[in-house]
Design a protein around this motif. Structure first.
Motif, short mmCIF file in Angstrom:
data_model
loop_
_atom_site.label_atom_id
_atom_site.label_comp_id
_atom_site.label_asym_id
_atom_site.label_seq_id
_atom_site.Cartn_x
_atom_site.Cartn_y
_atom_site.Cartn_z
N VAL A 1 6.74 -12.49 -1.78
CA VAL A 1 6.96 -13.04 -0.44
C VAL A 1 5.77 -12.74 0.48
O VAL A 1 5.28 -13.62 1.20
CB VAL A 1 8.26 -12.45 0.18
CG1 VAL A 1 8.47 -12.96 1.59
CG2 VAL A 1 9.46 -12.80 -0.70
N ASP A 2 5.26 -11.50 0.43
CA ASP A 2 4.14 -11.14 1.31
C ASP A 2 2.89 -11.94 0.98
O ASP A 2 2.14 -12.34 1.87
CB ASP A 2 3.84 -9.64 1.22
CG ASP A 2 4.79 -8.84 2.10
OD1 ASP A 2 5.88 -9.36 2.42
OD2 ASP A 2 4.46 -7.69 2.46
N ARG B 1 0.65 -7.44 7.74
CA ARG B 1 2.03 -7.28 7.31
C ARG B 1 2.94 -6.66 8.36
O ARG B 1 4.15 -6.86 8.34
CB ARG B 1 2.08 -6.42 6.04
CG ARG B 1 1.54 -7.14 4.82
CD ARG B 1 1.24 -6.15 3.69
NE ARG B 1 0.14 -6.66 2.87
CZ ARG B 1 0.32 -7.27 1.71
NH1 ARG B 1 1.50 -7.41 1.19
NH2 ARG B 1 -0.72 -7.73 1.04
N ARG C 1 9.35 -12.78 6.97
CA ARG C 1 9.68 -12.16 5.68
C ARG C 1 11.20 -12.08 5.52
O ARG C 1 11.74 -12.41 4.47
CB ARG C 1 9.06 -10.77 5.59
CG ARG C 1 9.35 -10.11 4.23
CD ARG C 1 9.08 -8.62 4.28
NE ARG C 1 7.66 -8.30 4.32
CZ ARG C 1 7.11 -7.43 5.17
NH1 ARG C 1 7.86 -6.80 6.05
NH2 ARG C 1 5.82 -7.18 5.13
#
Ligand code: ADP
Ligand code: MG
Length: 264
Positions: free
Chosen positions: A210-211, A244, A253
């Motif tokens: 996902v990141d 992030r 996210r």
């Protein structure tokens, strides 16, 4: 916030899947893999396909590469039906698949050599396309290294150089960083983002990270378990380079994880 766009190029190509379903014929029957997939990747954009293992992500990429034709539906590059592989659409796979007996530049030279546009001799090392491709992935100093001397990250850089040498308008990436350790992966994600911004190709990335999708893509399409259907589609309007810990990143996210069945 507006996401930074990559540099436009005159020959940018868009890709479109219209009502694509796919099944594989097995001895035991048919395996439905994709169901009614519809999406368009605008020229020069970066789209990530995210989904559980077996959801048909690689099948979509192979269909766009022209290595597989869909059981139903249409797949188009700039409104022309894709009927087979084409040098304008290059693919990078999870394994670098380098020829162990060829050094770095000879591995990069493989495509043009096969097409007869580069001669196999020593002088080819100085062919501007090869020099440039190695430069772009930071491997100039390793031009004569052999594959067994390379780390996993460097081997994937060679694979990337090999895909970039023909200056493809579309780059198809099938979990290209999937086997790398987390640190190398982070470095290559940044490099890939830079390459995309400077080269202007249209990118379609398959990943289950996902990141990684949030770092690289300006749009994320989420697939369900097999047969893969689109269960989520989200624009990543975060400025690059992305971080992030950015609250927008964190919010997106959670949305994506929710679609994948991991609500927080
Ligand atoms: P993903 O990349 O999302 O993991 P794939 O597209 O590779 O998914 O595969 C989707 C499903 O189709 C899997 O169950 C896989 O085993 C099956 N599959 C993939 N390629 C073939 C093939 N050539 N023949 C038969 N089954 C296949
Ligand atoms: Mg796959």
């Amino acid at each position: 916030m507006i996401a930074a766009r990559n540099s436009r190029r005159a020959d940018a190509i868009g890709v479109r899947l219209a009502g694509v379903s796919h099944e594989y014929v097995l001895d035991t029957g048919t395996l439905r893999v994709l169901e009614d997939i519809d999406f368009a990747v605008p020229p020069g954009s970066f789209t990530a396909l995210l989904g559980p293992s077996g959801s048909g992500k690689s099948t979509i990429l192979r269909i766009v590469a022209g290595l597989e034709s869909p059981s139903r539906g249409r797949v188009l590059a700039d409104d022309v039906t894709i009927k087979g592989p084409d040098p304008s659409r290059a693919v990078v796979f999870q394994d670098a698949t380098l020829f162990p007996w060829r050094n770095v530049w000879r591995n990069v030279a493989l495509g043009p050599e096969a097409r007869g546009s580069v001669r196999g001799g020593r002088a080819a090392q100085h062919d501007p396309r090869i020099v440039r491709a190695l430069e772009r992935v930071g491997l100039t100093a390793f031009a004569t290294a052999m594959p067994h001397q390379l780390s996993g990250g460097m081997a994937q850089r060679v694979a990337l150089a090999r895909a970039l040498i023909g200056d493809p308008a579309v780059l198809l990436l099938d979990e290209p960083l999937g086997k790398l350790d987390a640190l190398t992966r982070g470095v290559l994600q940044r490099e890939l983002a830079d390459l995309w911004q400077s080269s202007g190709f249209t990118a379609l990335l398959v990943t289950h990270d996902v990141d990684e999708a949030l770092i690289l893509a300006d749009r994320i399409i989420v697939l369900s378990e097999r047969p893969g259907r689109i269960v989520g589609d989200l624009a990543v309007n975060i400025e690059r380079p992305r971080h992030r810990a950015d609250p927008n990143f964190v919010a997106l996210r959670s949305a994506v994880l929710g679609w994948l069945g991991f609500p927080d």
